[in-house]
Design a protein around this motif. Structure first.
Motif, PDB file in Angstrom:
ATOM      1  N   ALA A  47       0.884  -1.152   0.048  1.00 20.87           N
ATOM      2  CA  ALA A  47      -0.184   0.027   0.466  1.00 20.87           C
ATOM      3  C   ALA A  47       1.015   1.425   0.106  1.00 20.87           C
ATOM      4  O   ALA A  47       0.694   2.515  -0.607  1.00 20.87           O
ATOM      5  CB  ALA A  47      -0.796   0.010   1.519  1.00 20.87           C
ATOM      6  N   LEU A  48       1.867   1.746   0.662  1.00 20.49           N
ATOM      7  CA  LEU A  48       2.887   2.603   0.919  1.00 20.49           C
ATOM      8  C   LEU A  48       3.657   2.561  -0.292  1.00 20.49           C
ATOM      9  O   LEU A  48       4.350   3.690  -0.318  1.00 20.49           O
ATOM     10  CB  LEU A  48       3.822   1.952   2.399  1.00 20.49           C
ATOM     11  N   GLU A  49       3.620   1.350  -1.096  1.00 23.70           N
ATOM     12  CA  GLU A  49       4.722   2.174  -2.613  1.00 23.70           C
ATOM     13  C   GLU A  49       3.704   2.228  -3.229  1.00 23.70           C
ATOM     14  O   GLU A  49       4.204   2.351  -5.109  1.00 23.70           O
ATOM     15  CB  GLU A  49       5.145   0.766  -2.584  1.00 23.70           C
ATOM     16  N   THR A  50       1.985   2.410  -3.075  1.00 20.53           N
ATOM     17  CA  THR A  50       1.479   2.749  -4.646  1.00 20.53           C
ATOM     18  C   THR A  50       1.467   4.276  -4.439  1.00 20.53           C
ATOM     19  O   THR A  50       1.476   5.013  -3.245  1.00 20.53           O
ATOM     20  CB  THR A  50       0.240   2.843  -4.590  1.00 20.53           C
ATOM     21  N   LYS A  58      -2.361   7.737  -8.784  1.00 18.80           N
ATOM     22  CA  LYS A  58      -2.731   7.124  -9.640  1.00 18.80           C
ATOM     23  C   LYS A  58      -3.235   5.613 -10.116  1.00 18.80           C
ATOM     24  O   LYS A  58      -3.704   5.362 -10.601  1.00 18.80           O
ATOM     25  CB  LYS A  58      -1.554   7.801 -11.223  1.00 18.80           C
ATOM     26  N   HIS A  59      -2.434   4.975  -9.396  1.00 24.04           N
ATOM     27  CA  HIS A  59      -2.598   3.795  -9.242  1.00 24.04           C
ATOM     28  C   HIS A  59      -3.587   2.917  -8.965  1.00 24.04           C
ATOM     29  O   HIS A  59      -4.544   2.549  -9.168  1.00 24.04           O
ATOM     30  CB  HIS A  59      -1.951   2.643  -8.623  1.00 24.04           C
ATOM     31  N   TRP A  60      -4.267   3.937  -7.367  1.00 23.15           N
ATOM     32  CA  TRP A  60      -5.892   3.846  -6.903  1.00 23.15           C
ATOM     33  C   TRP A  60      -6.398   4.164  -8.545  1.00 23.15           C
ATOM     34  O   TRP A  60      -7.753   3.868  -8.233  1.00 23.15           O
ATOM     35  CB  TRP A  60      -5.964   5.145  -5.926  1.00 23.15           C
ATOM     36  N   ARG A 113      -9.837 -10.514   3.451  1.00 20.19           N
ATOM     37  CA  ARG A 113      -8.367 -11.260   3.216  1.00 20.19           C
ATOM     38  C   ARG A 113      -7.468 -10.234   2.961  1.00 20.19           C
ATOM     39  O   ARG A 113      -7.830  -9.526   1.983  1.00 20.19           O
ATOM     40  CB  ARG A 113      -8.725 -12.319   3.285  1.00 20.19           C
ATOM     41  N   VAL A 114      -6.622  -9.941   3.591  1.00 19.10           N
ATOM     42  CA  VAL A 114      -5.477  -9.283   3.274  1.00 19.10           C
ATOM     43  C   VAL A 114      -4.113 -10.256   2.722  1.00 19.10           C
ATOM     44  O   VAL A 114      -3.781 -11.176   3.263  1.00 19.10           O
ATOM     45  CB  VAL A 114      -4.637  -8.519   4.807  1.00 19.10           C
ATOM     46  N   LEU A 115      -4.340  -9.836   1.700  1.00 16.17           N
ATOM     47  CA  LEU A 115      -3.234 -10.583   0.494  1.00 16.17           C
ATOM     48  C   LEU A 115      -2.348  -9.021   0.504  1.00 16.17           C
ATOM     49  O   LEU A 115      -1.967  -8.505   0.434  1.00 16.17           O
ATOM     50  CB  LEU A 115      -3.463 -11.382  -0.474  1.00 16.17           C
ATOM     51  N   GLU A 116      -0.495 -10.810   0.324  1.00 14.67           N
ATOM     52  CA  GLU A 116       0.101  -9.712  -0.104  1.00 14.67           C
ATOM     53  C   GLU A 116       0.610  -8.558  -0.681  1.00 14.67           C
ATOM     54  O   GLU A 116       0.286  -8.836  -2.002  1.00 14.67           O
ATOM     55  CB  GLU A 116       1.507 -10.522   0.454  1.00 14.67           C
ATOM     56  N   ASN A 117       0.626  -7.580  -1.004  1.00 14.32           N
ATOM     57  CA  ASN A 117       0.470  -6.736  -2.596  1.00 14.32           C
ATOM     58  C   ASN A 117      -0.517  -6.767  -2.796  1.00 14.32           C
ATOM     59  O   ASN A 117      -0.324  -6.038  -4.473  1.00 14.32           O
ATOM     60  CB  ASN A 117       1.263  -7.542  -3.522  1.00 14.32           C
ATOM     61  N   TYR A 118      -1.977  -6.582  -2.261  1.00 12.22           N
ATOM     62  CA  TYR A 118      -3.022  -6.771  -3.249  1.00 12.22           C
ATOM     63  C   TYR A 118      -3.902  -5.826  -2.731  1.00 12.22           C
ATOM     64  O   TYR A 118      -5.497  -5.525  -2.820  1.00 12.22           O
ATOM     65  CB  TYR A 118      -3.981  -8.176  -2.608  1.00 12.22           C
TER      66      TYR A 118
END
Length: 242
Positions: A93-96, A99-101, A139-144
């Motif tokens: 999340a902190l690397e987005t 514009k990605h959102w 659910r929380v998935l990695e990089n998702y």
């Protein structure tokens, strides 16, 4: 499904293709598939649909664009609309960036609403709208982070539309898949780990595109008449355990 008209966005490959072919096998007269890039994949799917007796219609382009919305409006009344097209930025999340959102939410959630505004007014009584979601919505998935948030928004829209369109005789539901081995997983840096994780479920095997297609076909059938605004999870029981 005999004689019905269907639209499946993201219908040229993977889960979307399995859904489109399932409807053709069940007697759909016209199956329109939306796709973004690969003409070869779309034409191959169209040939398979035609071989099954359905009239294929190809709609190429970004599902958030006015041009594609106009093309879909010209398809005429649809009995089934399946929003399977999805994309998104796969990062922590902190690397987005903003514009990605915008890109991810627009493609996965806003497009569903935009398409429904175009399609629903002409759908006959007994029609069905199905959105394809994923476990990342709950659910929380990695990089998702972005895709999962967009899928949560998608499922929320499903509930609102189910109520708003219910008295017009249109069912709206979602199908949420577990880990499915399609080309979409190639964008995940931890792809191999996800595939291994996806097979650790009560069924003892990976979820296949055909598994989701069967549930979508059920939701498009009269047997699902009293299922409204629900998200059916198809993950072999993966999400049952901690």
């Amino acid at each position: 499904m005999m004689g019905r008209s269907v639209l499946v966005t993201g219908g040229s490959r993977g889960i979307g293709k399995a859904i489109a072919l399932r409807f053709a096998r069940e007697g759909a007269t016209k199956v329109a598939i939306g796709y973004m890039r690969s003409d070869a994949a779309a034409e191959e799917t169209a040939a398979e649909l035609e071989a099954l007796g359905a009239e294929p219609v190809l709609v190429r382009g970004n599902v958030t664009s006015d041009r594609v919305l106009e093309q879909i409006a010209e398809l005429g009344p649809l009995d089934v609309f399946v929003h399977n097209a999805a994309t998104g930025v796969i990062r922590p999340a902190l690397e987005t960036e903003d514009k990605h959102w915008d890109w991810t939410l627009n493609a996965n959630a806003r497009a569903f609403l935009s398409l429904s505004r175009v399609i629903a007014p002409s759908m006959p009584i007994g029609s069905s709208i199905v959105a394809i979601s994923s476990l990342g919505s709950i659910r929380v998935l990695e990089n998702y982070a972005l895709v999962g948030t967009s899928k949560a928004a998608l499922e929320s829209l499903v509930r609102y539309l189910a109520v708003e369109l219910g008295l017009a005789g249109i069912r709206v539901n979602a199908v949420s898949g577990g880990v499915v081995d399609t080309g979409a997983l190639d964008h995940f840096p931890n792809r191999d780990e996800m595939l291994e994780m996806g097979a650790r479920n009560a069924a003892g095997r990976m979820v296949l595109p055909a598994d989701l297609a069967g549930v979508v076909a059920f939701l498009a059938s009269p047997d699902s008449d009293m299922i409204r605004g629900q998200t059916l999870i198809v993950d072999g029981g993966f999400s049952l355990t901690a």
